[in-house]
Design a protein around this motif. Structure first.
Motif, PDB file in Angstrom:
ATOM      1  N   ALA A  11       0.840  -1.197   0.000  1.00 34.59           N
ATOM      2  CA  ALA A  11       0.000   0.000   0.000  1.00 34.59           C
ATOM      3  C   ALA A  11       0.873   1.243   0.000  1.00 34.59           C
ATOM      4  O   ALA A  11       2.002   1.219   0.508  1.00 34.59           O
ATOM      5  CB  ALA A  11      -0.922   0.010   1.218  1.00 34.59           C
ATOM      6  N   LEU A  39      -8.196  -7.842   8.730  1.00 31.68           N
ATOM      7  CA  LEU A  39      -8.149  -7.875   7.270  1.00 31.68           C
ATOM      8  C   LEU A  39      -8.690  -9.198   6.731  1.00 31.68           C
ATOM      9  O   LEU A  39      -9.496  -9.216   5.791  1.00 31.68           O
ATOM     10  CB  LEU A  39      -6.713  -7.640   6.807  1.00 31.68           C
ATOM     11  CG  LEU A  39      -6.496  -7.588   5.293  1.00 31.68           C
ATOM     12  CD1 LEU A  39      -5.529  -6.455   4.935  1.00 31.68           C
ATOM     13  CD2 LEU A  39      -5.951  -8.907   4.761  1.00 31.68           C
ATOM     14  N   SER A  43     -12.184  -9.917   4.552  1.00 32.38           N
ATOM     15  CA  SER A  43     -12.257 -10.660   3.293  1.00 32.38           C
ATOM     16  C   SER A  43     -13.324 -11.741   3.343  1.00 32.38           C
ATOM     17  O   SER A  43     -13.971 -12.046   2.336  1.00 32.38           O
ATOM     18  CB  SER A  43     -10.888 -11.272   2.968  1.00 32.38           C
ATOM     19  OG  SER A  43     -10.572 -12.330   3.853  1.00 32.38           O
ATOM     20  N   THR A 143     -13.952  -4.169   1.431  1.00 36.78           N
ATOM     21  CA  THR A 143     -12.730  -3.514   0.996  1.00 36.78           C
ATOM     22  C   THR A 143     -11.620  -3.752   2.019  1.00 36.78           C
ATOM     23  O   THR A 143     -11.847  -3.659   3.228  1.00 36.78           O
ATOM     24  CB  THR A 143     -12.958  -2.007   0.815  1.00 36.78           C
ATOM     25  OG1 THR A 143     -14.026  -1.804  -0.111  1.00 36.78           O
ATOM     26  CG2 THR A 143     -11.702  -1.325   0.291  1.00 36.78           C
ATOM     27  N   LEU A 144     -10.422  -4.059   1.537  1.00 40.33           N
ATOM     28  CA  LEU A 144      -9.296  -4.359   2.420  1.00 40.33           C
ATOM     29  C   LEU A 144      -8.399  -3.129   2.550  1.00 40.33           C
ATOM     30  O   LEU A 144      -8.095  -2.453   1.563  1.00 40.33           O
ATOM     31  CB  LEU A 144      -8.494  -5.535   1.869  1.00 40.33           C
ATOM     32  CG  LEU A 144      -9.284  -6.832   1.632  1.00 40.33           C
ATOM     33  CD1 LEU A 144      -8.350  -7.931   1.144  1.00 40.33           C
ATOM     34  CD2 LEU A 144     -10.039  -7.260   2.882  1.00 40.33           C
ATOM     35  N   TYR A 145      -7.991  -2.852   3.779  1.00 45.45           N
ATOM     36  CA  TYR A 145      -7.136  -1.706   4.066  1.00 45.45           C
ATOM     37  C   TYR A 145      -5.912  -2.165   4.843  1.00 45.45           C
ATOM     38  O   TYR A 145      -5.953  -3.184   5.547  1.00 45.45           O
ATOM     39  CB  TYR A 145      -7.888  -0.668   4.908  1.00 45.45           C
ATOM     40  CG  TYR A 145      -9.199  -0.217   4.331  1.00 45.45           C
ATOM     41  CD1 TYR A 145      -9.239   0.766   3.352  1.00 45.45           C
ATOM     42  CD2 TYR A 145     -10.406  -0.759   4.771  1.00 45.45           C
ATOM     43  CE1 TYR A 145     -10.451   1.195   2.825  1.00 45.45           C
ATOM     44  CE2 TYR A 145     -11.616  -0.344   4.250  1.00 45.45           C
ATOM     45  CZ  TYR A 145     -11.631   0.630   3.281  1.00 45.45           C
ATOM     46  OH  TYR A 145     -12.832   1.052   2.756  1.00 45.45           O
ATOM     47  N   LYS A 149      -8.920   3.193   7.122  1.00 44.98           N
ATOM     48  CA  LYS A 149      -9.664   3.263   5.865  1.00 44.98           C
ATOM     49  C   LYS A 149      -8.999   4.178   4.843  1.00 44.98           C
ATOM     50  O   LYS A 149      -9.313   4.113   3.660  1.00 44.98           O
ATOM     51  CB  LYS A 149     -11.101   3.716   6.129  1.00 44.98           C
ATOM     52  CG  LYS A 149     -11.975   2.627   6.727  1.00 44.98           C
ATOM     53  CD  LYS A 149     -13.425   3.063   6.776  1.00 44.98           C
ATOM     54  CE  LYS A 149     -14.307   1.936   7.289  1.00 44.98           C
ATOM     55  NZ  LYS A 149     -15.742   2.312   7.309  1.00 44.98           N
ATOM     56  N   SER A 150      -8.099   5.000   5.283  1.00 42.99           N
ATOM     57  CA  SER A 150      -7.371   5.867   4.359  1.00 42.99           C
ATOM     58  C   SER A 150      -6.170   5.165   3.737  1.00 42.99           C
ATOM     59  O   SER A 150      -5.377   5.800   3.037  1.00 42.99           O
ATOM     60  CB  SER A 150      -6.900   7.128   5.093  1.00 42.99           C
ATOM     61  OG  SER A 150      -6.150   6.785   6.247  1.00 42.99           O
ATOM     62  N   CYS A 151      -6.036   3.850   3.984  1.00 44.02           N
ATOM     63  CA  CYS A 151      -4.867   3.092   3.516  1.00 44.02           C
ATOM     64  C   CYS A 151      -5.282   1.886   2.670  1.00 44.02           C
ATOM     65  O   CYS A 151      -5.036   0.733   3.052  1.00 44.02           O
ATOM     66  CB  CYS A 151      -4.039   2.610   4.701  1.00 44.02           C
ATOM     67  SG  CYS A 151      -3.574   3.883   5.886  1.00 44.02           S
ATOM     68  N   PRO A 152      -5.905   2.100   1.504  1.00 46.73           N
ATOM     69  CA  PRO A 152      -6.277   0.958   0.661  1.00 46.73           C
ATOM     70  C   PRO A 152      -5.051   0.276   0.062  1.00 46.73           C
ATOM     71  O   PRO A 152      -4.016   0.911  -0.147  1.00 46.73           O
ATOM     72  CB  PRO A 152      -7.142   1.603  -0.427  1.00 46.73           C
ATOM     73  CG  PRO A 152      -6.641   3.009  -0.511  1.00 46.73           C
ATOM     74  CD  PRO A 152      -6.273   3.384   0.892  1.00 46.73           C
ATOM     75  N   LEU A 153      -5.176  -1.017  -0.208  1.00 47.38           N
ATOM     76  CA  LEU A 153      -4.087  -1.755  -0.845  1.00 47.38           C
ATOM     77  C   LEU A 153      -3.940  -1.308  -2.292  1.00 47.38           C
ATOM     78  O   LEU A 153      -4.920  -0.995  -2.965  1.00 47.38           O
ATOM     79  CB  LEU A 153      -4.375  -3.260  -0.805  1.00 47.38           C
ATOM     80  CG  LEU A 153      -4.593  -3.896   0.576  1.00 47.38           C
ATOM     81  CD1 LEU A 153      -4.804  -5.401   0.427  1.00 47.38           C
ATOM     82  CD2 LEU A 153      -3.437  -3.608   1.517  1.00 47.38           C
ATOM     83  N   CYS A 154      -2.701  -1.279  -2.786  1.00 45.71           N
ATOM     84  CA  CYS A 154      -2.476  -0.919  -4.187  1.00 45.71           C
ATOM     85  C   CYS A 154      -2.215  -2.141  -5.054  1.00 45.71           C
ATOM     86  O   CYS A 154      -2.160  -2.032  -6.275  1.00 45.71           O
ATOM     87  CB  CYS A 154      -1.340   0.083  -4.320  1.00 45.71           C
ATOM     88  SG  CYS A 154       0.278  -0.527  -3.819  1.00 45.71           S
TER      89      CYS A 154
END
Length: 250
Positions: A11, A39, A43, A143-145, A149-154
């Motif tokens: 991320a 996390l 999922s 949604t996975l972080y 919540k301001s750190c989404p996976l890239c």
């Protein structure tokens, strides 16, 4: 040989649970047990208040390898709140701010450029098998972080089930699996990346026992007891500067 679930967490920024004191929300340098459980639970579609959360937490142990960790970032927030009054409640935020208000400042810490490889080991019966968790990571219900919540996976978690005699062998197998799929990871990888793990990995013969390799022990309050009440228990974590390449397991 034990079966492990390997996956990655990558991320732009991440935040890893630490004890919150006052108006500052700090971050640890690596994922917490509760964060990884959250996390995986997300999922699978497990809500935070799901009564199975404590059992799910107790059934899995983790080892994480730091592949990349960037600098610490600070994010400052201001918020308006009314003066504290015992027994006073408000029906809406508008009503809460309709009278006298104070402005408070809070700080949230993050790490930039986060990349970790994770090994998940089942230690008792759980609410989902490793295969079911792997499928959930491929098609998560929520949604996975990477922390907040301001750190989404890239990048996707890219899960893989492996059987290995040692933890080093499990990480090597996962690296080989990703070599053709993600060649850009070569520039992320720290060859001497720090590895943190639960002592359970020693008990299963997957990691060098104490005294065989250098390392330290740390206490972290990150084991879920009650998600609804934000209660967490202490856990001992073993932190190794690297996995010993000469140790072959039991």
């Amino acid at each position: 040989m034990p079966e492990l679930l390997m996956f990655q967490l990558v991320a732009p920024i991440g935040a890893f649970g630490a004890v919150a004191v006052g108006e500052r929300r700090e971050t640890a340098p690596r994922p917490s047990h509760s964060g990884l459980i959250g996390l995986l639970g997300a999922s699978l579609g497990l809500e935070r208040a799901d009564p199975r959360q404590p059992q799910f937490s107790a059934s899995l142990a983790f080892a994480s390898r730091r592949d990349r960790l960037g600098p610490l970032l600070a994010d400052y927030h201001t918020a308006q709140t009314p003066p504290a009054r015992k027994g006073r409640t408000w029906a809406t935020r508008r009503e809460e701010l309709s009278g006298e208000v104070n402005t408070i400042l809070s700080r949230r810490d993050y790490h930039a450029d986060c990349a970790f490889s994770i090994a998940c080991l089942p230690i008792e019966e759980t609410v989902a098998s490793l295969h079911e968790i792997a499928e959930a990571l491929r098609r998560p219900m929520m949604t996975l972080y990477l922390g907040r919540k301001s750190c989404p996976l890239c990048l996707p978690p890219d899960p893989l089930l492996v059987q290995a005699k040692t933890l080093r062998g499990a990480f090597d197998a996962y690296d080989a699996f990703r070599e053709d799929r993600q060649p850009e990871r070569v520039r992320w990888r720290d060859p001497d990346g720090e590895v943190s793990l639960s002592a359970v990995f020693h008990a299963h013969g997957l990691a060098p026992p104490p005294g065989v390799t250098s390392g330290r022990r740390e206490q972290r309050r990150d084991v879920v007891v009650d998600r609804r009440g934000w209660r967490f228990d202490l856990r001992e974590e073993i932190v190794l500067p690297r996995l010993d390449t000469e140790w072959s397991g039991s």
